[in-house]
Design a protein around this motif. Structure first.
Motif, PDB file in Angstrom:
ATOM      1  N   GLY A   1       0.791  -1.218   0.000  1.00  0.00           N
ATOM      2  CA  GLY A   1       0.000   0.000   0.000  1.00  0.00           C
ATOM      3  C   GLY A   1       0.819   1.261   0.000  1.00  0.00           C
ATOM      4  O   GLY A   1       1.993   1.266   0.354  1.00  0.00           O
ATOM      5  N   CYS A   2       0.154   2.338  -0.421  1.00  0.00           N
ATOM      6  CA  CYS A   2       0.746   3.678  -0.424  1.00  0.00           C
ATOM      7  C   CYS A   2      -0.253   4.601   0.239  1.00  0.00           C
ATOM      8  O   CYS A   2      -1.431   4.589  -0.109  1.00  0.00           O
ATOM      9  CB  CYS A   2       0.969   4.180  -1.843  1.00  0.00           C
ATOM     10  N   GLU A   3       0.224   5.364   1.185  1.00  0.00           N
ATOM     11  CA  GLU A   3      -0.644   6.326   1.835  1.00  0.00           C
ATOM     12  C   GLU A   3       0.096   7.642   2.005  1.00  0.00           C
ATOM     13  O   GLU A   3       1.101   7.710   2.706  1.00  0.00           O
ATOM     14  CB  GLU A   3      -1.103   5.779   3.179  1.00  0.00           C
ATOM     15  N   GLY A   4      -0.388   8.678   1.318  1.00  0.00           N
ATOM     16  CA  GLY A   4       0.279   9.975   1.369  1.00  0.00           C
ATOM     17  C   GLY A   4       1.699   9.837   0.853  1.00  0.00           C
ATOM     18  O   GLY A   4       1.923   9.347  -0.241  1.00  0.00           O
ATOM     19  N   ASP A   5       2.673  10.249   1.678  1.00  0.00           N
ATOM     20  CA  ASP A   5       4.082  10.165   1.289  1.00  0.00           C
ATOM     21  C   ASP A   5       4.787   8.991   1.953  1.00  0.00           C
ATOM     22  O   ASP A   5       5.977   9.054   2.247  1.00  0.00           O
ATOM     23  CB  ASP A   5       4.803  11.477   1.632  1.00  0.00           C
ATOM     24  N   ALA A   6       4.046   7.910   2.188  1.00  0.00           N
ATOM     25  CA  ALA A   6       4.639   6.698   2.771  1.00  0.00           C
ATOM     26  C   ALA A   6       4.116   5.483   2.012  1.00  0.00           C
ATOM     27  O   ALA A   6       3.091   5.544   1.337  1.00  0.00           O
ATOM     28  CB  ALA A   6       4.282   6.595   4.251  1.00  0.00           C
ATOM     29  N   PHE A   7       4.860   4.399   2.108  1.00  0.00           N
ATOM     30  CA  PHE A   7       4.422   3.150   1.470  1.00  0.00           C
ATOM     31  C   PHE A   7       4.798   1.990   2.382  1.00  0.00           C
ATOM     32  O   PHE A   7       5.644   2.121   3.258  1.00  0.00           O
ATOM     33  CB  PHE A   7       5.030   2.999   0.074  1.00  0.00           C
ATOM     34  N   THR A   8       4.124   0.866   2.178  1.00  0.00           N
ATOM     35  CA  THR A   8       4.362  -0.300   3.020  1.00  0.00           C
ATOM     36  C   THR A   8       4.780  -1.483   2.159  1.00  0.00           C
ATOM     37  O   THR A   8       4.151  -1.780   1.144  1.00  0.00           O
ATOM     38  CB  THR A   8       3.081  -0.659   3.818  1.00  0.00           C
ATOM     39  N   LEU A   9       5.853  -2.142   2.601  1.00  0.00           N
ATOM     40  CA  LEU A   9       6.331  -3.362   1.953  1.00  0.00           C
ATOM     41  C   LEU A   9       6.097  -4.526   2.906  1.00  0.00           C
ATOM     42  O   LEU A   9       6.297  -4.390   4.112  1.00  0.00           O
ATOM     43  CB  LEU A   9       7.833  -3.270   1.650  1.00  0.00           C
ATOM     44  N   ASP A  10       5.684  -5.653   2.353  1.00  0.00           N
ATOM     45  CA  ASP A  10       5.577  -6.877   3.143  1.00  0.00           C
ATOM     46  C   ASP A  10       6.906  -7.603   2.944  1.00  0.00           C
ATOM     47  O   ASP A  10       7.211  -8.070   1.850  1.00  0.00           O
ATOM     48  CB  ASP A  10       4.414  -7.734   2.630  1.00  0.00           C
ATOM     49  N   ILE A  11       7.696  -7.655   4.017  1.00  0.00           N
ATOM     50  CA  ILE A  11       9.004  -8.309   3.951  1.00  0.00           C
ATOM     51  C   ILE A  11       8.939  -9.554   4.819  1.00  0.00           C
ATOM     52  O   ILE A  11       8.884  -9.460   6.043  1.00  0.00           O
ATOM     53  CB  ILE A  11      10.137  -7.354   4.410  1.00  0.00           C
ATOM     54  N   ASP A  12       8.906 -10.714   4.170  1.00  0.00           N
ATOM     55  CA  ASP A  12       8.805 -12.006   4.870  1.00  0.00           C
ATOM     56  C   ASP A  12       7.657 -12.007   5.888  1.00  0.00           C
ATOM     57  O   ASP A  12       7.825 -12.433   7.031  1.00  0.00           O
ATOM     58  CB  ASP A  12      10.136 -12.350   5.564  1.00  0.00           C
ATOM     59  N   GLY A  13       6.497 -11.505   5.468  1.00  0.00           N
ATOM     60  CA  GLY A  13       5.322 -11.524   6.321  1.00  0.00           C
ATOM     61  C   GLY A  13       5.221 -10.387   7.321  1.00  0.00           C
ATOM     62  O   GLY A  13       4.245 -10.279   8.058  1.00  0.00           O
ATOM     63  N   GLU A  14       6.234  -9.522   7.369  1.00  0.00           N
ATOM     64  CA  GLU A  14       6.233  -8.374   8.287  1.00  0.00           C
ATOM     65  C   GLU A  14       5.998  -7.087   7.503  1.00  0.00           C
ATOM     66  O   GLU A  14       6.743  -6.793   6.575  1.00  0.00           O
ATOM     67  CB  GLU A  14       7.590  -8.255   9.014  1.00  0.00           C
TER      68      GLU A  14
END
Length: 152
Positions: A121-134
């Motif tokens: 996901g991307c929210e505003g000026d941040a994004f999230t990566l799923d790294i090995d389930g985290e």
């Protein structure tokens, strides 16, 4: 608000690129020795041909000479973003949710500089990566570069 050289150049170049029917994907302008290298990445609905890159290079080159915004010598390069495209904003990343990315941070975050995982996901000026389930959230201002990992 102070704008970077790249931001100023992007605003100047965008209309020229869009006039050819392309999208300005991004731009980098590092200095190598005494010479600056202006790299423009363009994209189009059906990709980008060599002829289209040459057309954009000619138009932008002429405009840069007229505007005289780049001090000293420079080289102009125009290409497509490629399969391992670099992202220039979180807005560009939204269409790539579910794909693998690599992000490199300016400074270590929790002891690491490099993060590779699935974009969730991307929210505003941040994004999230799923790294090995985290899930790992990264602020755009903390990353030096984010690229798509092309998987064959």
């Amino acid at each position: 608000m102070h704008r970077t050289f790249e931001e100023t150049l992007t605003e100047l170049i965008r209309p020229e690129v869009e006039g050819t029917g392309c999208v300005l994907w991004g731009l980098t302008a590092p200095t190598k020795g005494k010479k600056r290298i202006i790299r423009i990445y363009i994209d189009g609905e059906d990709g980008v041909s060599i002829d289209r890159c040459a057309e954009v290079s000619r138009l932008v080159g002429l405009m840069l000479e007229v505007e005289d915004v780049i001090p000293g010598a420079y080289t102009l390069e125009v290409s497509s973003p490629g399969l391992d495209r670099r992202f220039f904003s979180t807005a560009q990343m939204r269409d790539y949710v579910g794909r693998k990315m690599t992000a490199r941070a300016y400074e270590p975050i929790e002891g690491r500089r490099k993060f590779t995982g699935e974009l969730t996901g991307c929210e505003g000026d941040a994004f999230t990566l799923d790294i090995d389930g985290e899930p790992v959230s990264l602020a755009w201002t903390d990353v030096k570069e984010v690229r798509l990992v092309h998987e064959f």
